[in-house]
Design a protein around this motif. Structure first.
Motif, PDB file in Angstrom:
ATOM      1  N   ALA A  20       0.827  -1.214   0.000  1.00 47.87           N
ATOM      2  CA  ALA A  20       0.000   0.000   0.000  1.00 47.87           C
ATOM      3  C   ALA A  20       0.862   1.265   0.000  1.00 47.87           C
ATOM      4  CB  ALA A  20      -0.935   0.008   1.205  1.00 47.87           C
ATOM      5  N   GLU A  21       1.942   1.272   0.788  1.00 48.67           N
ATOM      6  CA  GLU A  21       2.831   2.435   0.822  1.00 48.67           C
ATOM      7  C   GLU A  21       3.535   2.632  -0.512  1.00 48.67           C
ATOM      8  OE1 GLU A  21       4.577   3.279   5.173  1.00 48.67           O
ATOM      9  OE2 GLU A  21       4.993   1.248   4.470  1.00 48.67           O
TER      10      GLU A  21
ATOM     11  N   ARG B 211       1.025   4.145  -2.809  1.00 52.79           N
ATOM     12  CA  ARG B 211       0.768   5.535  -2.404  1.00 52.79           C
ATOM     13  C   ARG B 211       1.906   6.441  -2.863  1.00 52.79           C
ATOM     14  NH1 ARG B 211      -0.105   7.984   3.778  1.00 52.79           N
ATOM     15  NH2 ARG B 211       0.042  10.169   3.148  1.00 52.79           N
TER      16      ARG B 211
ATOM     17  N   LYS C 168      -8.065   7.521   6.959  1.00 52.70           N
ATOM     18  CA  LYS C 168      -6.637   7.589   7.255  1.00 52.70           C
ATOM     19  C   LYS C 168      -5.960   6.215   7.210  1.00 52.70           C
ATOM     20  CE  LYS C 168      -4.451  10.255   9.968  1.00 52.70           C
ATOM     21  NZ  LYS C 168      -3.857  10.931  11.160  1.00 52.70           N
ATOM     22  N   TYR C 169      -6.701   5.197   7.613  1.00 55.37           N
ATOM     23  CA  TYR C 169      -6.110   3.861   7.726  1.00 55.37           C
ATOM     24  C   TYR C 169      -7.004   2.813   7.046  1.00 55.37           C
ATOM     25  CZ  TYR C 169      -4.005   6.463  11.640  1.00 55.37           C
ATOM     26  OH  TYR C 169      -3.394   7.412  12.430  1.00 55.37           O
TER      27      TYR C 169
ATOM     28  N   GLY D 280      -4.974  -0.947   1.585  1.00 56.98           N
ATOM     29  CA  GLY D 280      -4.777   0.395   1.042  1.00 56.98           C
ATOM     30  C   GLY D 280      -4.749   0.505  -0.469  1.00 56.98           C
TER      31      GLY D 280
ATOM     32  N   SER E 239      -4.691   3.310  -5.895  1.00 61.92           N
ATOM     33  CA  SER E 239      -4.162   3.548  -4.552  1.00 61.92           C
ATOM     34  C   SER E 239      -5.229   4.207  -3.681  1.00 61.92           C
ATOM     35  CB  SER E 239      -2.913   4.432  -4.604  1.00 61.92           C
ATOM     36  OG  SER E 239      -2.482   4.730  -3.282  1.00 61.92           O
TER      37      SER E 239
ATOM     38  N   ALA F 109      -5.069   4.409  -0.424  1.00 58.81           N
ATOM     39  CA  ALA F 109      -4.351   5.229   0.553  1.00 58.81           C
ATOM     40  C   ALA F 109      -3.921   6.559  -0.065  1.00 58.81           C
ATOM     41  CB  ALA F 109      -3.127   4.474   1.088  1.00 58.81           C
TER      42      ALA F 109
ATOM     43  N   HIS G 193      -7.099   8.764  -0.464  1.00 52.84           N
ATOM     44  CA  HIS G 193      -7.605   9.167   0.852  1.00 52.84           C
ATOM     45  C   HIS G 193      -6.732  10.229   1.514  1.00 52.84           C
ATOM     46  CE1 HIS G 193     -10.293   5.418   1.820  1.00 52.84           C
ATOM     47  NE2 HIS G 193     -10.556   5.963   0.637  1.00 52.84           N
ATOM     48  N   HIS G 194      -5.490  10.346   1.066  1.00 54.78           N
ATOM     49  CA  HIS G 194      -4.575  11.339   1.648  1.00 54.78           C
ATOM     50  C   HIS G 194      -4.224  12.449   0.656  1.00 54.78           C
ATOM     51  CE1 HIS G 194      -4.043   8.058   4.567  1.00 54.78           C
ATOM     52  NE2 HIS G 194      -3.609   8.980   5.397  1.00 54.78           N
TER      53      HIS G 194
ATOM     54  N   THR H  64      -3.141  -2.664   6.482  1.00 51.76           N
ATOM     55  CA  THR H  64      -2.634  -1.502   7.213  1.00 51.76           C
ATOM     56  C   THR H  64      -2.551  -1.856   8.687  1.00 51.76           C
ATOM     57  OG1 THR H  64      -3.716  -0.049   5.611  1.00 51.76           O
ATOM     58  CG2 THR H  64      -3.011   0.952   7.686  1.00 51.76           C
TER      59      THR H  64
END
Length: 526
Positions: free
Chosen positions: A74-75, A78, A388-389, A393, A421, A423, A426-427, A508
């Motif tokens: 997920a990271e 992102r 956020k979480y 993600g 993505s 995540a 969402h960010h 996550t």
């Protein structure tokens, strides 16, 4: 004159040059060049189509940090999302294979909903022969079996069925209350690892509604159900490599043989499931749980075969396994992160506790399904946690036919993997200003109506969204309400600020546990 012997010199018998060593060096260099040319032959695939691509590294593409377990899946996605700011999509590579990351909300809508007929399969997969439980569950299975299975399982999660399940869930609340009492949290309270606490709670819940069993995770440190749950999501090197293989290079699953649930858990869940179902059939007992429904489906469709899938054997076990796994992990993660954010934001915690106390008083002290699901501020708080979480993600799909992207000259070729993505979106400050701030007011009715569609989807969207979404939300909300009504949560020395996520996790999850101070609440408003 003396005759000179004409013995052969082995150093002069090489093939290309007079020397074997030099021959070997030439061959090695040639093989390296050939391997390099082969593994980079598809690079510039996206550039040739007029699409921006992220510069790949020979032999590994863009996925080195995932393979080396430096970043979670997920990271990684992102980061790709943030590196391609302003673009509707961007190309990247896993080894030498071209993948597409979709960023534009309108195109996300096409992939997940409007053109679902082209993107109905997930890209992720395990090997059907080596890991039938991983392959045949509703989350992973391919069409046309997916469509038939989804249609048969959807009635499990109607409001009427959930209300009956709720009666089973409330029984676990009593165990939770007793568990908290055992900590003696009066006065200054104690430091607790709340992720494990939440996982025990949801394990007991899903063990009851999915398997009709008392998992007893809250009271028994050696509970087998909890041990199996830990093993499934034990993000060591092997499990992390399993999930990375399944989601990013499933074409290697036949050779690497990853198991979606893990080898030990697969064996245990298979044994427990058949023990329960055979006992239930023999006794005629009814509990209004998942087992009852699966038994009904087994009998009703026993002669039906869809693309090799039958509602029997491992194909039936797979459904119970995915509901158990997804049911306890996603809900416990959501609960734990909610408590973490409430500890960091005591004013939000007080507002939520007051809403909870007012609702319980108005309902004469009873917890009901309708009460839990209609608390507006609780819904806003949990929705912000999921922003956020998000438990998983990212989303993955694969094009089952050539697809012309709307309002574009781009044609996505058949079998191209598509990633979204969650995540990243969402960010994205374009959709959620000051995205690192925990702000439940993002989810007032007015705010939701004004926000661009397909920028928030913690459970996916479209026909392939999470079938257990409502049960997951019910468990998470019930858990937060039950813990918060009598207890205060605050940060302690072991609390990670800011939050650090496990780079090995496919879901996550916090790195090294989530520690908070917990004490008995002293006033109605906290």
């Amino acid at each position: 004159m003396q005759n000179v012997s004409c013995t052969s010199d082995p150093l002069k018998m090489a093939v290309i040059t007079p020397y074997w060593g030099l021959d070997g060096l030439i061959v090695c260099m040639s093989l390296m060049v050939a391997a390099y040319m082969f593994m980079t032959r598809k690079f510039k695939y996206w550039v040739k189509r007029g699409i921006t691509e992220l510069t790949p590294t020979p032999f590994i593409g863009n996925i080195a940090d995932c393979v080396l377990l430096k970043k979670s899946n997920a990271e990684f996605l992102r980061d790709l999302y943030e590196q391609s700011k302003g673009l509707p999509y961007v190309g990247f590579y896993v080894f030498d294979k071209p993948y597409l990351l979709v960023r534009d909300p309108e195109l996300v809508k096409h992939v997940l909903v409007k053109d679902f007929n082209v993107f109905y399969d997930r890209f992720a997969s395990t090997d059907a022969e080596n890991d039938r439980l991983g392959y045949a569950n509703l989350f992973m299975i391919k069409n046309p079996a997916w469509k038939q299975l989804r249609m048969k399982l959807t009635p499990i999660f109607t409001s009427g069925k959930l209300k009956k399940m709720f009666e089973l869930l409330v029984l676990i609340i009593n165990d939770l209350d007793k568990h908290f009492e055992s900590y003696h949290l009066e006065g200054n309270g104690k430091t607790l690892e709340v992720k494990e606490l939440c996982a025990k709670f949801t394990t007991d819940m899903i063990g009851s509604v999915a398997f009709g069993l008392q998992a007893n995770a809250l009271n028994d440190p050696k509970s087998m159900f909890r041990q199996i749950g830990r093993e499934i999501f034990n993000y060591n090197f092997v499990r992390s490599l399993d999930f990375t293989t399944i989601f990013f290079f499933p074409n290697l699953a036949k050779y690497l043989r990853p198991k979606f649930f893990g080898k030990g858990p697969s064996k245990y869940l298979r044994t427990v499931f058949w023990d329960v179902i055979n006992h239930r059939i023999k006794s005629g007992e009814k509990r209004n749980d998942l087992i009852d429904i699966l038994i009904e489906l087994k009998e009703k469709y026993k002669d039906e075969d869809t693309d090799g899938f039958k509602l029997d054997g491992d194909d039936l076990v797979a459904q119970a396994a995915i509901f158990f796994t997804g049911g306890f992990e996603t809900s416990s993660t959501t609960m734990a992160f909610t408590l973490y954010e409430l500890a960091l934001n005591p004013d939000i915690q007080k507002t939520l506790r007051k809403e909870i106390h007012d609702a319980i008083k108005k309902n004469d002290g009873k917890l009901t399904y309708d009460m839990i699901m209609t608390l507006p501020y609780l819904d806003m708080v949990v929705s912000e946690t999921l922003r956020k979480y998000p438990p998983l993600g990212f989303l993955d799909r694969v094009a089952v036919a050539d697809y012309k992207v709307p309002n574009s000259d781009l044609v996505v070729e058949k079998n191209t993997p598509i990633f979204i993505s969650m995540a990243g979106m969402h960010h994205d400050p374009q959709f959620f200003p000051n995205p690192e701030k925990f702000d439940p007011l993002r989810f007032t009715e007015e705010a939701k109506k004004s926000r661009l569609n397909y920028t928030y989807f913690p459970f996916g969207d479209g026909p392939h969204n999470c079938i257990g979404m409502r049960l997951g939300l019910l468990q998470a909300k019930l858990g937060v309400l039950s813990m918060l009504k009598d207890h205060e949560f605050s940060v302690c020395e072991k609390t990670r600020i800011p939050m650090v996520l496990d780079p090995k996790g496919v879901t996550t999850t916090c790195l090294g546990g989530l520690f908070l101070n917990v004490r008995k609440a002293t006033t109605v408003a906290g």
